[in-house]
Design an enzyme around this catalytic site. Structure first.
Site, PDB file in Angstrom:
ATOM      1  N   SER A 164     -12.842   3.011  47.812  1.00 27.06           N
ATOM      2  CA  SER A 164     -14.198   3.195  47.282  1.00 27.06           C
ATOM      3  C   SER A 164     -15.199   2.344  48.055  1.00 27.06           C
ATOM      4  CB  SER A 164     -14.190   2.760  45.815  1.00 27.06           C
ATOM      5  OG  SER A 164     -15.502   2.607  45.335  1.00 27.06           O
ATOM      6  N   TYR A 208     -12.186  -3.620  38.846  1.00 29.48           N
ATOM      7  CA  TYR A 208     -11.877  -2.300  39.414  1.00 29.48           C
ATOM      8  C   TYR A 208     -11.954  -2.348  40.945  1.00 29.48           C
ATOM      9  CZ  TYR A 208     -12.751   2.296  41.315  1.00 29.48           C
ATOM     10  OH  TYR A 208     -12.701   3.409  42.129  1.00 29.48           O
ATOM     11  N   LYS A 226      -9.040  -1.925  44.228  1.00 33.64           N
ATOM     12  CA  LYS A 226      -9.134  -1.060  45.419  1.00 33.64           C
ATOM     13  C   LYS A 226      -8.948  -1.899  46.688  1.00 33.64           C
ATOM     14  CE  LYS A 226      -9.563   2.810  43.445  1.00 33.64           C
ATOM     15  NZ  LYS A 226      -8.488   3.782  43.549  1.00 33.64           N
TER      16      LYS A 226
HETATM   17  P1  NAD Z   1     -10.220  10.644  37.505  1.00 34.87           P
HETATM   18  O1  NAD Z   1     -10.086   9.662  36.407  1.00 34.87           O
HETATM   19  O2  NAD Z   1     -10.826  11.966  37.185  1.00 34.87           O
HETATM   20  O3  NAD Z   1      -8.787  10.899  38.188  1.00 34.87           O
HETATM   21  C1  NAD Z   1      -7.792   9.914  38.233  1.00 34.87           C
HETATM   22  C2  NAD Z   1      -6.530  10.525  37.683  1.00 34.87           C
HETATM   23  O4  NAD Z   1      -5.477   9.568  37.711  1.00 34.87           O
HETATM   24  C3  NAD Z   1      -6.693  10.980  36.212  1.00 34.87           C
HETATM   25  O5  NAD Z   1      -6.274  12.322  36.127  1.00 34.87           O
HETATM   26  C4  NAD Z   1      -5.744  10.048  35.441  1.00 34.87           C
HETATM   27  O6  NAD Z   1      -5.157  10.725  34.336  1.00 34.87           O
HETATM   28  C5  NAD Z   1      -4.735   9.687  36.506  1.00 34.87           C
HETATM   29  N1  NAD Z   1      -4.040   8.414  36.341  1.00 34.87           N
HETATM   30  C6  NAD Z   1      -4.548   7.176  36.100  1.00 34.87           C
HETATM   31  N2  NAD Z   1      -3.578   6.257  36.077  1.00 34.87           N
HETATM   32  C7  NAD Z   1      -2.418   6.911  36.326  1.00 34.87           C
HETATM   33  C8  NAD Z   1      -1.064   6.514  36.426  1.00 34.87           C
HETATM   34  N3  NAD Z   1      -0.682   5.252  36.265  1.00 34.87           N
HETATM   35  N4  NAD Z   1      -0.124   7.469  36.678  1.00 34.87           N
HETATM   36  C9  NAD Z   1      -0.487   8.753  36.823  1.00 34.87           C
HETATM   37  N5  NAD Z   1      -1.736   9.191  36.725  1.00 34.87           N
HETATM   38  C10 NAD Z   1      -2.696   8.281  36.492  1.00 34.87           C
HETATM   39  O7  NAD Z   1     -11.020   9.939  38.683  1.00 34.87           O
HETATM   40  P2  NAD Z   1     -11.596  10.568  40.029  1.00 34.87           P
HETATM   41  O8  NAD Z   1     -13.064  10.445  39.964  1.00 34.87           O
HETATM   42  O9  NAD Z   1     -10.982  11.878  40.308  1.00 34.87           O
HETATM   43  O10 NAD Z   1     -11.080   9.463  41.055  1.00 34.87           O
HETATM   44  C11 NAD Z   1      -9.890   9.629  41.802  1.00 34.87           C
HETATM   45  C12 NAD Z   1      -9.631   8.368  42.580  1.00 34.87           C
HETATM   46  O11 NAD Z   1     -10.743   8.101  43.421  1.00 34.87           O
HETATM   47  C13 NAD Z   1      -9.467   7.121  41.709  1.00 34.87           C
HETATM   48  O12 NAD Z   1      -8.493   6.287  42.290  1.00 34.87           O
HETATM   49  C14 NAD Z   1     -10.835   6.469  41.777  1.00 34.87           C
HETATM   50  O13 NAD Z   1     -10.748   5.075  41.579  1.00 34.87           O
HETATM   51  C15 NAD Z   1     -11.252   6.798  43.194  1.00 34.87           C
HETATM   52  N6  NAD Z   1     -12.712   6.816  43.390  1.00 34.87           N
HETATM   53  C16 NAD Z   1     -13.500   7.557  42.557  1.00 34.87           C
HETATM   54  C17 NAD Z   1     -14.888   7.556  42.724  1.00 34.87           C
HETATM   55  C18 NAD Z   1     -15.794   8.320  41.802  1.00 34.87           C
HETATM   56  O14 NAD Z   1     -16.990   7.993  41.752  1.00 34.87           O
HETATM   57  N7  NAD Z   1     -15.315   9.333  41.076  1.00 34.87           N
HETATM   58  C19 NAD Z   1     -15.460   6.822  43.782  1.00 34.87           C
HETATM   59  C20 NAD Z   1     -14.622   6.085  44.629  1.00 34.87           C
HETATM   60  C21 NAD Z   1     -13.237   6.104  44.410  1.00 34.87           C
HETATM   61  C1  WQD Z   2     -25.798   5.698  40.528  1.00 30.08           C
HETATM   62  C2  WQD Z   2     -27.252   5.242  40.375  1.00 30.08           C
HETATM   63  C3  WQD Z   2     -27.533   3.546  38.701  1.00 30.08           C
HETATM   64  C4  WQD Z   2     -26.398   6.052  35.301  1.00 30.08           C
HETATM   65  C5  WQD Z   2     -20.085   3.833  40.596  1.00 30.08           C
HETATM   66  C6  WQD Z   2     -19.046   2.754  40.782  1.00 30.08           C
HETATM   67  C7  WQD Z   2     -18.436   2.848  42.154  1.00 30.08           C
HETATM   68  C8  WQD Z   2     -17.914   4.258  42.434  1.00 30.08           C
HETATM   69  C9  WQD Z   2     -18.932   5.308  42.124  1.00 30.08           C
HETATM   70  C10 WQD Z   2     -15.584   4.383  41.970  1.00 30.08           C
HETATM   71  C11 WQD Z   2     -27.402   3.731  40.202  1.00 30.08           C
HETATM   72  C12 WQD Z   2     -28.249   4.815  38.293  1.00 30.08           C
HETATM   73  C13 WQD Z   2     -26.686   5.600  36.567  1.00 30.08           C
HETATM   74  C14 WQD Z   2     -27.447   6.138  34.351  1.00 30.08           C
HETATM   75  C15 WQD Z   2     -28.989   5.363  36.016  1.00 30.08           C
HETATM   76  N1  WQD Z   2     -16.783   4.584  41.621  1.00 30.08           N
HETATM   77  N2  WQD Z   2     -27.953   5.263  36.911  1.00 30.08           N
HETATM   78  N3  WQD Z   2     -28.696   5.810  34.757  1.00 30.08           N
HETATM   79  O1  WQD Z   2     -22.993   2.636  40.278  1.00 30.08           O
HETATM   80  O2  WQD Z   2     -23.358   3.771  42.524  1.00 30.08           O
HETATM   81  O3  WQD Z   2     -21.104   3.655  41.578  1.00 30.08           O
HETATM   82  O4  WQD Z   2     -19.462   5.107  40.806  1.00 30.08           O
HETATM   83  O5  WQD Z   2     -15.144   3.831  42.910  1.00 30.08           O
HETATM   84  O6  WQD Z   2     -17.422   1.912  42.189  1.00 30.08           O
HETATM   85  O7  WQD Z   2     -19.689   1.494  40.618  1.00 30.08           O
HETATM   86  O8  WQD Z   2     -22.744   5.152  40.533  1.00 30.08           O
HETATM   87  O9  WQD Z   2     -23.417   7.102  39.206  1.00 30.08           O
HETATM   88  O10 WQD Z   2     -23.023   4.915  38.017  1.00 30.08           O
HETATM   89  O11 WQD Z   2     -25.024   5.147  39.480  1.00 30.08           O
HETATM   90  O12 WQD Z   2     -30.136   5.054  36.316  1.00 30.08           O
HETATM   91  O13 WQD Z   2     -27.235   6.505  33.176  1.00 30.08           O
HETATM   92  O14 WQD Z   2     -27.770   5.809  39.156  1.00 30.08           O
HETATM   93  O15 WQD Z   2     -28.265   2.412  38.321  1.00 30.08           O
HETATM   94  O16 WQD Z   2     -28.603   3.366  40.850  1.00 30.08           O
HETATM   95  P1  WQD Z   2     -22.643   3.694  41.225  1.00 30.08           P
HETATM   96  P2  WQD Z   2     -23.495   5.629  39.232  1.00 30.08           P
END
Ligand code: NAD
Ligand code: WQD
Length: 338
Positions: free
Chosen positions: A124, A148, A152
């Site tokens: 991330s 979190y 990562k």
């Molecule tokens: P998500 O929660 O929709 O998907 C994650 C999946 O992992 C879920 O289906 C959950 O049930 C499963 N899971 C969690 N722990 C588990 C375990 N111990 N064993 C088996 N399954 C498990 O999230 P997402 O948005 O699809 O994110 C996928 C990956 O990408 C995650 O690792 C997340 O941290 C990373 N990521 C997400 C974002 C984002 O903004 N969505 C940004 C950067 C990184």
């Molecule tokens: C985006 C912008 C908020 C909600 C998060 C995690 C990051 C990654 C992606 C996993 C910001 C603003 C948001 C709301 C708002 N996840 N906002 N009102 O914070 O960039 O990243 O998700 O790895 O680790 O921190 O994403 O979508 O929460 O926010 O004004 O109700 O929207 O302040 O500027 P963020 P976000």
């Protein structure tokens, strides 16, 4: 041969399953369904016309992973499984360290036992911490502001060390920026539990009337309109990044890290206005105090992924807003009533 997607029933995993199954790869999903529904995988099967086996199991449990590796000829893994809510990780750090680190460690052990040596990992942009120089490049210093994020960064370190010790491994670390949107069919999408933390699902639920109005967290940042700027990336562009990473892992040994973002930053107000214009719907909002831990601006330099993965984003902000709304409008309660 087959690709195992841990956490493949989740938001990014289900879109990636669809993308790589359509590209002709065999896909197997292992997910404990702690934050997802089996309906997502049923719909991916329907959309691709291919059976996608779903093993309901936990990535921290060796026996569950063994089930997958013994039943299918898995030669590549995309490791999505993990907990991802930043605020929850501050309240329950042990749960996050236990789940996310154990999942990475157990997976590596079972892969080694089965001679599987190609892995793509969901990292991330959060690992860049509070750096202010933009755009963010892969070689910038790293650091985190919440548990979190540390899971990562620590997982990245584990993968780097394991890759150093075993030169036969291919490990691709992908740092996602802000994934939004949904598959154009509107059949799969993001289905957060409870009140969404992230901006786009919050906007969608306000537009649908599930939530009254959006709180914009701060309008006094040093950005063009005072609201936070992020690098929003269409989830199908992100899914295609995984296909490119799997190809790269097949052709290269070692550990490599890539930003997956567009390289363009949009403010919260840009997102609200684009959503309203594209979908002809109002998104009531108010300005609220800054959210603790937020930074002003964050966007990627995606040049390395362009050059080495031969991947780039194609979808526009209009596509992101249209597809996010198409999913929300057609599935007001996500997968719940399916
Ligand atoms: P998500 O929660 O929709 O998907 C994650 C999946 O992992 C879920 O289906 C959950 O049930 C499963 N899971 C969690 N722990 C588990 C375990 N111990 N064993 C088996 N399954 C498990 O999230 P997402 O948005 O699809 O994110 C996928 C990956 O990408 C995650 O690792 C997340 O941290 C990373 N990521 C997400 C974002 C984002 O903004 N969505 C940004 C950067 C990184
Ligand atoms: C985006 C912008 C908020 C909600 C998060 C995690 C990051 C990654 C992606 C996993 C910001 C603003 C948001 C709301 C708002 N996840 N906002 N009102 O914070 O960039 O990243 O998700 O790895 O680790 O921190 O994403 O979508 O929460 O926010 O004004 O109700 O929207 O302040 O500027 P963020 P976000």
């Amino acid at each position: 041969m087959a690709v195992l997607l841990t956490g493949g029933a989740g938001y990014i995993g289900s879109h990636t399953a669809l993308c790589i199954a359509n590209a002709g790869l065999d896909v197997v999903v292992l997910d404990n369904l702690s934050n997802s529904s089996p309906e997502a995988i049923r719909r991916v099967s329907e959309l691709t016309g291919k059976e996608i086996p779903l093993i309901i199991g936990d990535c921290t449990n060796k026996d569950d992973l063994e089930k997958a590796f013994s039943a299918y000829p898995i030669d590549q893994v995309v490791h999505f499984a993990g907990l991802k809510a930043v605020g929850e990780s501050v309240a329950k750090p042990l749960m996050y360290y236990r789940n996310n680190l154990d999942a990475s460690l157990t997976l590596l052990e079972v892969m080694a036992a089965h001679g599987c040596n190609q892995l793509v990992f969901s990292s991330s942009a959060t690992v860049y911490g509070t750096i202010q120089e933009m755009p963010l490049k892969e070689n910038f210093p790293l650091g985190c502001t919440n548990p979190y994020g540390w899971t990562k960064l620590m997982s990245e370190q584990i993968f780097r060390d394991v890759g150093k010790a075993d030169l036969g491994l291919s490990i691709v670390l992908l740092r996602y920026f802000n994934p939004v949107g949904a598959h154009e069919s509107g059949r799969i999408g993001e289905d957060p539990n409870g009140i969404p933390n992230n901006l786009m699902p919050f906007i969608c639920q306000v537009a649908k009337g599930r939530l009254e109005r959006l709180s914009i967290f701060g309008n006094d940042y040093p950005t063009k309109d005072g609201t936070g700027v992020r690098d929003y990336i269409h989830v199908m562009d992100l899914a295609e990044g995984h296909l490119a990473a799997l190809k790269y892992a097949r052709e290269h040994r070692g550990v490599e890290v890539f930003n997956l973002g567009t390289g363009v930053g949009y403010s919260v107000l840009d997102m609200v206005h684009a959503f309203e214009e594209v979908n002809h719907i109002q998104v009531p909002y108010r300005i609220a105090p800054r959210r603790p831990g937020d930074i002003a601006t964050c966007y990627a330099d995606p040049t390395k992924a362009h050059d080495l993965l031969h991947w780039q984003t194609h979808r526009t902000l209009t596509d992101m807003c249209r597809d996010a709304w198409n999913w929300q409008n057609n599935n007001p309660m996500g997968y719940r009533n399916a």
